[in-house]
Design a protein around this motif. Sequence first.
Motif, mmCIF file in Angstrom:
data_model
loop_
_atom_site.group_PDB
_atom_site.id
_atom_site.type_symbol
_atom_site.label_atom_id
_atom_site.label_comp_id
_atom_site.label_asym_id
_atom_site.label_seq_id
_atom_site.Cartn_x
_atom_site.Cartn_y
_atom_site.Cartn_z
ATOM 1 N N VAL A 130 -12.511 25.471 -51.646
ATOM 2 C CA VAL A 130 -13.264 26.726 -51.679
ATOM 3 C C VAL A 130 -12.562 27.787 -50.834
ATOM 4 N N LYS A 131 -12.074 27.380 -49.681
ATOM 5 C CA LYS A 131 -11.384 28.323 -48.791
ATOM 6 C C LYS A 131 -10.090 28.820 -49.409
ATOM 7 N N SER A 132 -9.326 27.919 -50.032
ATOM 8 C CA SER A 132 -8.047 28.313 -50.636
ATOM 9 C C SER A 132 -8.252 29.234 -51.842
ATOM 10 N N LEU A 133 -9.403 29.129 -52.491
ATOM 11 C CA LEU A 133 -9.704 30.000 -53.641
ATOM 12 C C LEU A 133 -10.254 31.356 -53.206
ATOM 13 N N GLY A 134 -10.449 31.536 -51.915
ATOM 14 C CA GLY A 134 -10.948 32.809 -51.405
ATOM 15 C C GLY A 134 -12.414 33.056 -51.705
ATOM 16 N N LEU A 135 -13.188 31.982 -51.770
ATOM 17 C CA LEU A 135 -14.603 32.112 -52.117
ATOM 18 C C LEU A 135 -15.526 32.105 -50.908
ATOM 19 N N MET A 136 -14.961 32.043 -49.705
ATOM 20 C CA MET A 136 -15.794 32.043 -48.513
ATOM 21 C C MET A 136 -16.581 33.353 -48.414
ATOM 22 N N ASN A 137 -17.789 33.248 -47.874
ATOM 23 C CA ASN A 137 -18.694 34.407 -47.746
ATOM 24 C C ASN A 137 -19.031 35.019 -49.109
ATOM 25 N N SER A 138 -19.028 34.172 -50.123
ATOM 26 C CA SER A 138 -19.399 34.607 -51.469
ATOM 27 C C SER A 138 -20.328 33.562 -52.074
ATOM 28 N N TYR A 139 -21.323 34.026 -52.793
ATOM 29 C CA TYR A 139 -22.235 33.082 -53.440
ATOM 30 C C TYR A 139 -21.560 32.276 -54.537
ATOM 31 N N TRP A 140 -20.390 32.716 -54.968
ATOM 32 C CA TRP A 140 -19.647 31.941 -55.962
ATOM 33 C C TRP A 140 -19.262 30.573 -55.408
ATOM 34 N N SER A 141 -19.110 30.469 -54.090
ATOM 35 C CA SER A 141 -18.806 29.175 -53.480
ATOM 36 C C SER A 141 -19.951 28.192 -53.679
ATOM 37 N N ILE A 142 -21.167 28.699 -53.812
ATOM 38 C CA ILE A 142 -22.333 27.844 -54.053
ATOM 39 C C ILE A 142 -22.488 27.574 -55.543
ATOM 40 N N TRP A 143 -22.350 28.633 -56.343
ATOM 41 C CA TRP A 143 -22.564 28.493 -57.783
ATOM 42 C C TRP A 143 -21.515 27.605 -58.441
ATOM 43 N N LEU A 144 -20.243 27.792 -58.087
ATOM 44 C CA LEU A 144 -19.175 27.044 -58.753
ATOM 45 C C LEU A 144 -19.142 25.576 -58.338
ATOM 46 N N THR A 145 -19.504 25.280 -57.086
ATOM 47 C CA THR A 145 -19.449 23.892 -56.623
ATOM 48 C C THR A 145 -20.655 23.073 -57.086
ATOM 49 N N THR A 146 -21.666 23.742 -57.609
ATOM 50 C CA THR A 146 -22.834 23.016 -58.142
ATOM 51 C C THR A 146 -23.154 23.499 -59.559
ATOM 52 N N LEU A 147 -22.137 23.877 -60.295
ATOM 53 C CA LEU A 147 -22.345 24.528 -61.585
ATOM 54 C C LEU A 147 -23.018 23.613 -62.598
ATOM 55 N N ILE A 148 -22.564 22.368 -62.686
ATOM 56 C CA ILE A 148 -23.127 21.423 -63.653
ATOM 57 C C ILE A 148 -23.545 20.147 -62.935
ATOM 58 N N SER A 149 -24.778 19.751 -63.140
ATOM 59 C CA SER A 149 -25.252 18.453 -62.653
ATOM 60 C C SER A 149 -25.023 17.413 -63.753
ATOM 61 N N PRO A 150 -24.246 16.368 -63.497
ATOM 62 C CA PRO A 150 -24.019 15.356 -64.541
ATOM 63 C C PRO A 150 -25.313 14.757 -65.082
ATOM 64 N N TYR A 151 -26.282 14.539 -64.194
ATOM 65 C CA TYR A 151 -27.566 13.980 -64.626
ATOM 66 C C TYR A 151 -28.267 14.922 -65.612
ATOM 67 N N ASN A 152 -28.322 16.207 -65.271
ATOM 68 C CA ASN A 152 -28.966 17.181 -66.154
ATOM 69 C C ASN A 152 -28.203 17.319 -67.464
ATOM 70 N N MET A 153 -26.889 17.259 -67.379
ATOM 71 C CA MET A 153 -26.082 17.359 -68.594
ATOM 72 C C MET A 153 -26.343 16.180 -69.523
ATOM 73 N N LEU A 154 -26.516 14.990 -68.955
ATOM 74 C CA LEU A 154 -26.783 13.812 -69.784
ATOM 75 C C LEU A 154 -28.151 13.901 -70.453
ATOM 76 N N ILE A 155 -29.129 14.484 -69.763
ATOM 77 C CA ILE A 155 -30.447 14.691 -70.376
ATOM 78 C C ILE A 155 -30.327 15.633 -71.573
ATOM 79 N N MET A 156 -29.607 16.743 -71.384
ATOM 80 C CA MET A 156 -29.418 17.701 -72.473
ATOM 81 C C MET A 156 -28.624 17.087 -73.617
ATOM 82 N N LYS A 157 -27.594 16.355 -73.300
ATOM 83 C CA LYS A 157 -26.776 15.698 -74.323
ATOM 84 C C LYS A 157 -27.602 14.702 -75.124
ATOM 85 N N SER A 158 -28.414 13.905 -74.442
ATOM 86 C CA SER A 158 -29.251 12.928 -75.130
ATOM 87 C C SER A 158 -30.243 13.607 -76.055
ATOM 88 N N PHE A 159 -30.774 14.743 -75.625
ATOM 89 C CA PHE A 159 -31.715 15.475 -76.482
ATOM 90 C C PHE A 159 -31.009 16.011 -77.715
#
Length: 294
Positions: A130-159
């Motif tokens: 995150v630091k090397s990408l220059g995302l510090m002090n940006s909400y993108w550091s939160i959004w990009l590191t938790t963008l997809i939950s594998p568990y939630n994706m599997l629920i959607m895929k199964s549906f």
Amino acid sequence: MKISTGEKAFYKINNIVLFIISLSCLLPLIYIIATSFSSGAAIESGKVFLWPVDFTPAAYKVLIVSTDLFKYFKNSIVVTVVGTALSMIFTILCAYPLSKRKLFARRKVTFLIVFTMLFSGGLIPTYLLVKSLGLMNSYWSIWLTTLISPYNMLIMKSFFENISEELEEAARIDGCSEWRILLQMYLPLSKAVIATLCLFYGVAYWNSFLKVLMYISDSKGYTLPVLIQQMVFQLEQIKLGTNSDIGAISGSGDVISESVKSAGVVVLILPMLAVYPFLQKYFVKGVMLGSVKG
């Protein structure tokens, strides 16, 4: 069909156990709310349990006056709304192609995604990335590191996998493209599971604490959980100076740090409690859809 005596006994015992479990979850919440509206003397004497004693909103006044509460509240809303929208978009875009049995290397890609549920890159490597990408002090550091939950994706895929292939074939015969099939056929049929996953993502983003603490060093970007943590830490270390200091802010000398902390917790959980009843009807249906084949 007639219910046997054994089944009746089972249902009664089951209801009692579920009632006790529900109380164990509900009573702490009621106690926190009662404490936030009670006087300091009542809290210290142990009179508060399920109902406020000597009702007073002074703790909330202290919380609002001594902290920039509305700024932190706005930050939490931004993180939650934008983060949930991004996560849902990319979860759908990931689940839709993986639900297609003809997709090349479909199982291998799914395995790699599931693998991340068991093993991750680690806290320090993620921070350095995150630091090397220059995302510090940006909400993108939160959004990009938790963008997809594998568990939630599997629920959607199964549906998606349980949606009739005949519907898709009929859409293709009518000349629909992949995007049109997704947007006009799959998504309207997926309202329940989308609402459920929005709730999952929303709660996760709203309660974001560690990532905000790690990646956001500017206090102007802090969210409500960080505010509550800092307030609790401050009250534990210096108790806001003295109780008279709290009284000077609230206009009452009968406010203690415990009631202020309880008020902060109530403010933190209140938005989720307000949203949940509107999504509750989709909750069980959304999770269970796609879990049964055929």
